[in-house]
Design an enzyme around this catalytic site. Structure first.
Site, PDB file in Angstrom:
ATOM      1  N   LYS A 146       0.673  -1.208   0.184  1.00 49.61           N
ATOM      2  CA  LYS A 146      -0.485  -0.084   0.618  1.00 49.61           C
ATOM      3  C   LYS A 146       1.155   0.948  -0.394  1.00 49.61           C
ATOM      4  O   LYS A 146       0.252   2.419  -1.214  1.00 49.61           O
ATOM      5  CB  LYS A 146      -0.726   0.150   0.747  1.00 49.61           C
ATOM      6  CG  LYS A 146      -2.176  -0.694   1.157  1.00 49.61           C
ATOM      7  CD  LYS A 146      -2.590  -1.096   2.144  1.00 49.61           C
ATOM      8  CE  LYS A 146      -1.803  -0.903   3.591  1.00 49.61           C
ATOM      9  NZ  LYS A 146      -1.743  -2.363   3.755  1.00 49.61           N
ATOM     10  N   THR A 147       1.826   1.575   1.067  1.00 52.27           N
ATOM     11  CA  THR A 147       2.911   2.886   1.336  1.00 52.27           C
ATOM     12  C   THR A 147       3.196   3.014  -0.319  1.00 52.27           C
ATOM     13  O   THR A 147       3.090   3.947  -0.834  1.00 52.27           O
ATOM     14  CB  THR A 147       3.574   1.770   2.238  1.00 52.27           C
ATOM     15  OG1 THR A 147       2.870   2.376   3.216  1.00 52.27           O
ATOM     16  CG2 THR A 147       4.586   3.891   1.903  1.00 52.27           C
ATOM     17  N   GLU A 200      -3.346   6.194   2.096  1.00 56.22           N
ATOM     18  CA  GLU A 200      -3.145   4.574   2.656  1.00 56.22           C
ATOM     19  C   GLU A 200      -4.491   3.925   3.240  1.00 56.22           C
ATOM     20  O   GLU A 200      -4.714   4.609   3.707  1.00 56.22           O
ATOM     21  CB  GLU A 200      -1.976   4.507   2.628  1.00 56.22           C
ATOM     22  CG  GLU A 200      -1.236   2.767   2.842  1.00 56.22           C
ATOM     23  CD  GLU A 200      -0.396   3.144   3.948  1.00 56.22           C
ATOM     24  OE1 GLU A 200       0.108   1.708   4.816  1.00 56.22           O
ATOM     25  OE2 GLU A 200       0.309   3.896   3.388  1.00 56.22           O
TER      26      GLU A 200
END
Length: 503
Positions: A146-147, A200
């Site tokens: 995600k990041t 995120e």
């Protein structure tokens, strides 16, 4: 004799921390003007993102944490008043809203004081949603990746001349900070602003249900965070619930190489949601045709819905190639008029998020990388990326891994053992408890007992530095993996390698 009936399968349950309970008193950002907010555990990467956006929106911000940290100094420099330790006295008069994370408990004195004073207490995801206001939200969800994908999507939009707001759960040097209303930060920006917001979206506690994203990327969907969700089926149900929040005309983007994400896309299509796929398979809308990885980057040829694209990345690892594809697809879905080469050019310089395959240092030809990997798939991806590097050096892959959470270690012991078996040698540190109580039945040996001989358990208090120094030789890559405090061990490994080189 009759065969007993099989037990009825339980119906999957959507669990979310957003629902009011002992800590949280409100699910949403309150209506009306919010001028002052207090952030409990403000020093965390995700919590500091809330504080950063609030400061840029011109709000008064106070906060607290148990200790100082890298995000607290910059917030103080912008005017936030932050105390170390928790006390009701830190809750300033006139506070309109209190923001908490899942780690904050009901007996926190600031939460108790807020409830006594009738101040709404909301989760950080609800705060992010409220702060982004009318912006078109691009949410990046998934068990891992995600990041990096959030940062890449933000940079891609910048490459096409957009200036999106963003918020993510780690420091990203290429963005300058972990959240903002634009590259320079605009104090006048606030919930009434427009444009894009890239976030995120965290599945660990179901808090991503605070968002109703116009574009949703799901990088992967696997069983994790079972301490909160209970079952793998409940994890899937939470992602399905998030997909259902995509408004009419929105887009779901899934990695078709991942079984869980692919199934989610198929479910969404049956519900009438527009779906795009990315990956390596022939049915992917965004597909890798050629991938040439070096020690400092990756050259790519991609098939896209808009024609073939040649580009390059400043990061290595096939997982980062997939992240880049997801980011490009998301940016183009949000900004359909944007030129694809410009979007690609925006993410080319991305060098990675903090603790995502960071080169911590090199001693005597031995490179040491620090990575946040704490799920078996993440460990496997980090080892694969390192394997790509040592192909050119003739070296080996050595791993020091710190398991994160007793519940995760117990649930995925065999998978961790399999992922670590891909290294030439590995050492497993004692389990980092994080938010959980100590479980004496779950240790490093829970993993190593299922692994080959080259995967060894470290004793309590043993860092692995001397073991790595004794084993490493020029050309090797050392991976320091885990979501706990293993990052504090990395300098001692580098020092031990330096001492070994000196003889």
């Amino acid at each position: 004799m009759s065969t007993p009936a099989a037990p009825a399968a339980s119906t999957p349950e959507v669990r979310t921390i957003l629902d009011p309970g002992p800590v949280i008193s409100s699910r949403d950002w309150p209506e009306g003007l919010v001028r002052s907010l207090h952030v409990v555990r403000i020093g965390g990467a995700g919590m500091s993102a809330v504080a950063q956006l609030a400061l840029e929106a011109g709000m008064s911000v106070t906060g607290s944490d148990s200790q100082d940290g890298q995000f607290i100094g910059p917030l103080r420099a912008q005017g936030a008043r932050i105390g170390i330790g928790f006390s009701a006295d830190l809750l300033a008069p006139g506070t309109d809203l209190v923001v908490v994370s899942t780690a904050v408990r009901a007996d926190n004195p600031e939460v108790v004081a807020a409830r006594e004073r009738g101040i709404p207490v909301i989760h950080r995801a609800a705060a992010l949603s409220g702060l982004l206001g009318a912006r078109q939200v691009i949410a990046i969800a998934g068990t891992h990746g995600k990041t990096s994908t959030t940062a890449m999507a933000t940079l891609a939009l910048r490459g096409a001349g957009e200036d999106p707001a963003w918020a993510l759960g780690a420091a990203v040097p290429d963005l300058g900070r972990n959240a903002g209303f634009g590259a320079e930060g605009r104090p006048e920006a606030g919930p009434e602003g427009d444009g894009y917001g890239v976030v995120e979206a965290d599945e660990s506690d179901g808090s991503f249900l605070a968002f109703a994203p116009e574009v949703l990327v799901v990088t992967n969907l696997e069983a994790d965070h079972l301490d909160f969700h209970g079952t793998a089926e409940n994890v899937t149900a939470a992602f399905e619930a998030l997909t259902a929040r995509i408004p009419a005309g929105g887009t779901l983007i899934v990695c078709s190489d991942d079984k869980g994400a692919r199934a989610l896309g198929e479910m969404a299509e049956r519900s009438g949601v527009a779906v795009q796929r990315y990956g390596t398979g022939p049915d992917a809308d965004w597909r890798v045709l050629e991938e040439d990885a070096g020690t400092t980057g990756t050259s790519l040829v991609l098939a896209t819905p808009h024609g073939e694209l040649r580009t390059s990345l400043s990061v290595v690892g096939h997982h980062n190639v997939l992240n880049a594809l997801g980011a490009l697809a998301a940016a183009r879905a949000a900004a359909p008029e944007a030129a694809l080469p410009a979007l690609a050019a925006g993410l080319e310089p991305f060098t990675g998020a903090s603790r995502r395959f960071d080169l911590a240092g090199s001693e005597n030809g031995i490179a040491v990388y620090d990575d946040y990997a704490h799920h078996p798939r993440e460990v496997e991806a980090a080892v694969a990326a390192a394997r790509g590097i040592v192909r050119s050096t003739g070296g080996r892959v050595l791993v020091v891994f710190q398991p994160h959470l007793f519940s995760r270690t117990r649930a995925f012991a065999a998978e961790f053992a399999g992922a670590l078996a891909g290294a030439d040698a590995a050492w497993v540190m004692p389990v980092y408890a994080a938010r959980e109580d100590h479980d004496p039945d779950v240790t490093a040996r829970t993993i190593t007992a299922l692994a080959p001989e080259g995967v060894r358990a470290l004793a309590e208090g043993e860092s692995g530095a001397s073991a790595v120094a004794d084993a490493a030789r020029p050309g090797d890559v050392v991976l320091m993996l885990g979501a706990g405090d293993i990052v504090e061990t990395t300098p001692s490994v580098l020092a031990a390698l330096q001492d070994a080189a000196r003889g």
